[in-house]
Scaffold this active site. Structure first.
Site, PDB file in Angstrom:
ATOM      1  N   HIS A   1      -6.138   6.922   6.776  1.00 15.48           N
ATOM      2  CA  HIS A   1      -5.423   6.067   5.824  1.00 15.48           C
ATOM      3  C   HIS A   1      -3.945   6.079   6.180  1.00 15.48           C
ATOM      4  O   HIS A   1      -3.255   7.092   6.027  1.00 15.48           O
ATOM      5  CB  HIS A   1      -5.634   6.567   4.399  1.00 15.48           C
ATOM      6  CG  HIS A   1      -6.992   6.290   3.862  1.00 15.48           C
ATOM      7  ND1 HIS A   1      -7.263   5.219   3.039  1.00 15.48           N
ATOM      8  CD2 HIS A   1      -8.165   6.921   4.061  1.00 15.48           C
ATOM      9  CE1 HIS A   1      -8.549   5.225   2.729  1.00 15.48           C
ATOM     10  NE2 HIS A   1      -9.122   6.253   3.340  1.00 15.48           N
TER      11      HIS A   1
ATOM     12  N   HIS B   1      -4.788  11.065   5.143  1.00 14.48           N
ATOM     13  CA  HIS B   1      -3.748  10.221   5.751  1.00 14.48           C
ATOM     14  C   HIS B   1      -3.069  10.835   6.973  1.00 14.48           C
ATOM     15  O   HIS B   1      -2.332  10.151   7.688  1.00 14.48           O
ATOM     16  CB  HIS B   1      -2.684   9.831   4.724  1.00 14.48           C
ATOM     17  CG  HIS B   1      -2.139  10.966   3.915  1.00 14.48           C
ATOM     18  ND1 HIS B   1      -1.528  12.071   4.468  1.00 14.48           N
ATOM     19  CD2 HIS B   1      -2.113  11.156   2.568  1.00 14.48           C
ATOM     20  CE1 HIS B   1      -1.135  12.876   3.508  1.00 14.48           C
ATOM     21  NE2 HIS B   1      -1.495  12.362   2.340  1.00 14.48           N
TER      22      HIS B   1
ATOM     23  N   ASP C   1       0.847  -1.189   0.000  1.00 13.69           N
ATOM     24  CA  ASP C   1       0.000   0.000   0.000  1.00 13.69           C
ATOM     25  C   ASP C   1       0.883   1.240   0.000  1.00 13.69           C
ATOM     26  O   ASP C   1       2.012   1.217   0.528  1.00 13.69           O
ATOM     27  CB  ASP C   1      -0.924   0.015   1.221  1.00 13.69           C
ATOM     28  CG  ASP C   1      -1.938   1.146   1.150  1.00 13.69           C
ATOM     29  OD1 ASP C   1      -2.575   1.310   0.089  1.00 13.69           O
ATOM     30  OD2 ASP C   1      -2.100   1.875   2.139  1.00 13.69           O
TER      31      ASP C   1
END
Length: 240
Positions: free
Chosen positions: A151, A58, A8
């Protein structure tokens, strides 16, 4: 043995062609659909600003990443970890597109698309018409994502590894071969001293009444049955 990498990334935006950059890469190694405990994780200075919209997703700001290595400084280490393994990512074309742009920027070839495994595509085929985000799959497959408040590539890749194993029918509780030590012999796994399971014969013996019913059925429905003809038929008892 099949080696795969679950990967990721987090980025400054959505489009590497417009100058967006990778700020985080996380990856987990699988062998034969089992995590090995080997991981790769790095935070990266994108050498540019990070828009507020991306920070809300994020949690990273440019100030937080200032002084971290730039992508060119970690490229060789990342390539060494990926090796030639399949790379599993959720919405994999997004991650591949960003990594390709970063690799090209520092003189490395793009990733071979033949290595790409898109867990989002797998989920869509398994659950057509249903939400298939990572959060939705965690809820559907019973993967605990309660700690996921933003995230984060390292957390997301751990969750994705669990989701991917569930999607592919991977390791399930109670299926361990704990009693059989395993050694590696070339490409195959060999179970040592794994004794075969004992088999207990359980003969099915019909009763006299059942035999009589069967004999009557054969006599009525099957004319001249082969097994009732010589030499198969039992000899008639001699008169005393």
């Amino acid at each position: 043995m099949v080696r795969q990498i679950v990967l990721d990334t987090e980025t400054t935006g959505l489009d590497p062609a417009s100058g967006d950059r990778v700020i985080e890469v996380a990856a987990i190694e699988l062998y034969n659909f089992m995590p090995t405990g080997q991981t790769f994780h790095v935070l990266i200075d994108p050498e540019r600003d990070i828009p507020e919209d991306a920070t809300r997703i994020h949690g990273f700001t440019a100030e937080m990443l200032r002084g971290k290595p730039i992508f060119a400084g970690i490229a060789h280490e990342l390539i060494a970890f990926l090796r030639d393994s399949e790379i599993i990512a959720h919405n994999a074309p997004f991650d591949f597109g960003f990594l390709d742009a970063e690799f090209l920027r520092c003189g490395h070839p793009k990733l071979d698309r033949a290595r790409m495994v898109d867990s989002l595509d797998i989920a869509k085929r398994r659950y057509p018409g249903m939400p298939n985000s990572l959060d939705a799959l965690c809820r559907r497959l019973g993967v605990d994502n309660s700690m996921r408040t933003s995230h984060n590539a390292l957390l997301d890749v751990k969750l994705l590894a669990e989701v991917f194993l569930q999607l592919m029918g991977g390791k399930q509780p109670g299926l361990d071969l704990a009693a059989a030590p395993i050694r590696v012999a070339g490409p195959a796994l060999v179970l040592e001293d794994a004794a075969p399971a004992a088999r207990i014969p359980r003969p099915i013996l019909p009763s006299e009444a059942e035999l009589a019913v069967h004999a009557a059925f054969v006599e009525k429905k099957l004319k001249d049955a082969l097994w009732l003809q010589p030499p198969f038929a039992a000899p008639a008892a001699e008169a005393g």
